[in-house]
Design a protein around this motif. Structure first.
Motif, PDB file in Angstrom:
ATOM      1  N   THR A   5       0.836  -1.146   0.135  1.00  0.00           N
ATOM      2  CA  THR A   5       0.066  -0.099   0.064  1.00  0.00           C
ATOM      3  C   THR A   5       0.922   1.277   0.068  1.00  0.00           C
ATOM      4  O   THR A   5       2.205   1.120   0.231  1.00  0.00           O
ATOM      5  CB  THR A   5      -0.893   0.048   1.333  1.00  0.00           C
ATOM      6  OG1 THR A   5      -0.009   0.197   2.418  1.00  0.00           O
ATOM      7  CG2 THR A   5      -1.798  -1.081   1.439  1.00  0.00           C
ATOM      8  N   VAL A   6       0.403   2.279  -0.175  1.00  0.00           N
ATOM      9  CA  VAL A   6       0.896   3.709  -0.194  1.00  0.00           C
ATOM     10  C   VAL A   6       1.628   3.975   1.295  1.00  0.00           C
ATOM     11  O   VAL A   6       2.702   4.375   1.124  1.00  0.00           O
ATOM     12  CB  VAL A   6      -0.115   4.706  -0.495  1.00  0.00           C
ATOM     13  CG1 VAL A   6       0.438   6.307  -0.364  1.00  0.00           C
ATOM     14  CG2 VAL A   6      -0.686   4.564  -1.963  1.00  0.00           C
ATOM     15  N   ALA A  10       5.411   4.596   1.034  1.00  0.00           N
ATOM     16  CA  ALA A  10       5.936   5.836   1.163  1.00  0.00           C
ATOM     17  C   ALA A  10       7.070   5.892   2.321  1.00  0.00           C
ATOM     18  O   ALA A  10       8.150   6.783   1.694  1.00  0.00           O
ATOM     19  CB  ALA A  10       4.543   6.730   1.416  1.00  0.00           C
ATOM     20  N   HIS A  37       3.364   1.342  -8.843  1.00  0.00           N
ATOM     21  CA  HIS A  37       2.537   1.853  -7.639  1.00  0.00           C
ATOM     22  C   HIS A  37       2.757   3.611  -7.884  1.00  0.00           C
ATOM     23  O   HIS A  37       1.781   4.307  -7.327  1.00  0.00           O
ATOM     24  CB  HIS A  37       3.026   1.374  -6.379  1.00  0.00           C
ATOM     25  CG  HIS A  37       2.707   0.164  -5.964  1.00  0.00           C
ATOM     26  ND1 HIS A  37       1.254  -0.225  -5.536  1.00  0.00           N
ATOM     27  CD2 HIS A  37       3.084  -1.059  -5.754  1.00  0.00           C
ATOM     28  CE1 HIS A  37       1.116  -1.274  -4.947  1.00  0.00           C
ATOM     29  NE2 HIS A  37       2.192  -2.174  -5.444  1.00  0.00           N
ATOM     30  N   GLN A  39       3.066   5.303 -10.656  1.00  0.00           N
ATOM     31  CA  GLN A  39       2.096   5.530 -11.437  1.00  0.00           C
ATOM     32  C   GLN A  39       0.753   5.991 -11.144  1.00  0.00           C
ATOM     33  O   GLN A  39       0.096   6.986 -11.466  1.00  0.00           O
ATOM     34  CB  GLN A  39       2.062   4.631 -12.881  1.00  0.00           C
ATOM     35  CG  GLN A  39       3.550   4.683 -13.549  1.00  0.00           C
ATOM     36  CD  GLN A  39       3.391   3.948 -14.782  1.00  0.00           C
ATOM     37  OE1 GLN A  39       2.548   2.871 -14.814  1.00  0.00           O
ATOM     38  NE2 GLN A  39       4.418   4.136 -15.733  1.00  0.00           N
ATOM     39  N   ARG A  40       0.118   5.068 -10.254  1.00  0.00           N
ATOM     40  CA  ARG A  40      -1.094   5.192  -9.814  1.00  0.00           C
ATOM     41  C   ARG A  40      -1.334   6.207  -8.556  1.00  0.00           C
ATOM     42  O   ARG A  40      -2.426   6.291  -8.280  1.00  0.00           O
ATOM     43  CB  ARG A  40      -1.546   3.516  -9.429  1.00  0.00           C
ATOM     44  CG  ARG A  40      -1.907   2.716 -10.585  1.00  0.00           C
ATOM     45  CD  ARG A  40      -2.456   1.611 -10.255  1.00  0.00           C
ATOM     46  NE  ARG A  40      -1.714   0.644  -9.219  1.00  0.00           N
ATOM     47  CZ  ARG A  40      -0.916  -0.207  -9.577  1.00  0.00           C
ATOM     48  NH1 ARG A  40      -0.412  -0.503 -10.679  1.00  0.00           N
ATOM     49  NH2 ARG A  40      -0.320  -1.078  -8.335  1.00  0.00           N
ATOM     50  N   SER A  41      -0.247   6.458  -8.023  1.00  0.00           N
ATOM     51  CA  SER A  41      -0.477   7.404  -6.717  1.00  0.00           C
ATOM     52  C   SER A  41       0.249   8.624  -6.584  1.00  0.00           C
ATOM     53  O   SER A  41       1.479   8.722  -6.429  1.00  0.00           O
ATOM     54  CB  SER A  41       0.178   6.354  -5.470  1.00  0.00           C
ATOM     55  OG  SER A  41       0.162   6.944  -4.260  1.00  0.00           O
ATOM     56  N   PRO A  42      -0.596   9.723  -6.909  1.00  0.00           N
ATOM     57  CA  PRO A  42       0.129  10.919  -6.497  1.00  0.00           C
ATOM     58  C   PRO A  42       0.886  11.110  -5.271  1.00  0.00           C
ATOM     59  O   PRO A  42       1.927  11.787  -5.134  1.00  0.00           O
ATOM     60  CB  PRO A  42      -0.885  12.042  -6.681  1.00  0.00           C
ATOM     61  CG  PRO A  42      -2.205  11.149  -7.257  1.00  0.00           C
ATOM     62  CD  PRO A  42      -1.963   9.570  -6.894  1.00  0.00           C
ATOM     63  N   GLU A  43       0.383  10.502  -4.214  1.00  0.00           N
ATOM     64  CA  GLU A  43       0.946  10.574  -2.904  1.00  0.00           C
ATOM     65  C   GLU A  43       2.465   9.956  -2.974  1.00  0.00           C
ATOM     66  O   GLU A  43       3.421  10.487  -2.364  1.00  0.00           O
ATOM     67  CB  GLU A  43       0.121   9.989  -1.789  1.00  0.00           C
ATOM     68  CG  GLU A  43       0.587  10.268  -0.516  1.00  0.00           C
ATOM     69  CD  GLU A  43      -0.050   9.328   0.731  1.00  0.00           C
ATOM     70  OE1 GLU A  43       0.395   8.991   1.667  1.00  0.00           O
ATOM     71  OE2 GLU A  43      -1.081   9.040   0.385  1.00  0.00           O
ATOM     72  N   LEU A  44       2.762   8.846  -3.725  1.00  0.00           N
ATOM     73  CA  LEU A  44       3.947   8.375  -3.737  1.00  0.00           C
ATOM     74  C   LEU A  44       4.940   9.112  -4.673  1.00  0.00           C
ATOM     75  O   LEU A  44       6.125   9.160  -4.385  1.00  0.00           O
ATOM     76  CB  LEU A  44       3.938   6.889  -4.278  1.00  0.00           C
ATOM     77  CG  LEU A  44       3.596   5.780  -3.361  1.00  0.00           C
ATOM     78  CD1 LEU A  44       3.163   4.387  -4.054  1.00  0.00           C
ATOM     79  CD2 LEU A  44       4.232   5.646  -2.231  1.00  0.00           C
ATOM     80  N   ARG A  45       4.515   9.761  -5.606  1.00  0.00           N
ATOM     81  CA  ARG A  45       4.950  10.689  -6.654  1.00  0.00           C
ATOM     82  C   ARG A  45       5.630  11.737  -5.833  1.00  0.00           C
ATOM     83  O   ARG A  45       6.717  12.425  -5.793  1.00  0.00           O
ATOM     84  CB  ARG A  45       4.468  10.893  -7.782  1.00  0.00           C
ATOM     85  CG  ARG A  45       4.197   9.954  -8.780  1.00  0.00           C
ATOM     86  CD  ARG A  45       3.708  10.288 -10.199  1.00  0.00           C
ATOM     87  NE  ARG A  45       2.497  11.034  -9.968  1.00  0.00           N
ATOM     88  CZ  ARG A  45       1.264  10.360 -10.117  1.00  0.00           C
ATOM     89  NH1 ARG A  45       1.056   9.188 -10.323  1.00  0.00           N
ATOM     90  NH2 ARG A  45       0.187  11.258  -9.888  1.00  0.00           N
TER      91      ARG A  45
END
Length: 125
Positions: A5-6, A10, A37, A39-45
């Motif tokens: 998960t994020v 993170a 992950h 690509q799908r998650s602005p939080e991870l980026r």
């Protein structure tokens, strides 16, 4: 296979300073899993961008320390070449084209005029 998960990824991005290969090794998954992950998650980026900015800040601090406290000539030269370009510390000329044409698209006369203008500019005349 374990689902990540994020909330799990993170903190690892921060721990490994944005090194995604290290995050993947820690999770025992291929790097592509981590990239997917991201690509799908602005939080991870955002976590990745933050970790890499922090790493850059740390590297700059080490560079400043090498210049100011250890008199490291190599670090000083590197700094001047990268940060002092506007003051002439560069090994290459950064020439802004004032014309719409690239040199390879100019006629011989236009190219001669352009070279003459550059010669005048850089000779100090």
């Amino acid at each position: 296979m374990k689902r990540f998960t994020v909330a799990h990824i993170a903190p690892l991005i921060e721990k490994y300073n944005g090194n995604l290969a290290a995050v993947a090794r820690h999770c025992k998954v291929p790097r592509t899993t981590i990239y997917n992950h991201l690509q799908r998650s602005p939080e991870l980026r955002q976590a990745l961008q933050s970790a890499r900015e922090s790493m850059l800040d740390n590297a700059e601090s080490k560079l400043y320390d090498a210049i100011l406290n250890r008199n490291d000539t190599t670090a000083l030269i590197f700094f001047l070449k990268t940060q002092g370009r506007t003051r002439g510390y560069s090994e290459k000329l950064d020439i802004a084209m004032s014309q719409d044409k690239r040199p390879q698209d100019m006629t011989d006369d236009e190219l001669e005029q352009y070279i003459a203008a550059l010669s005048t500019r850089f000779s100090g005349s």
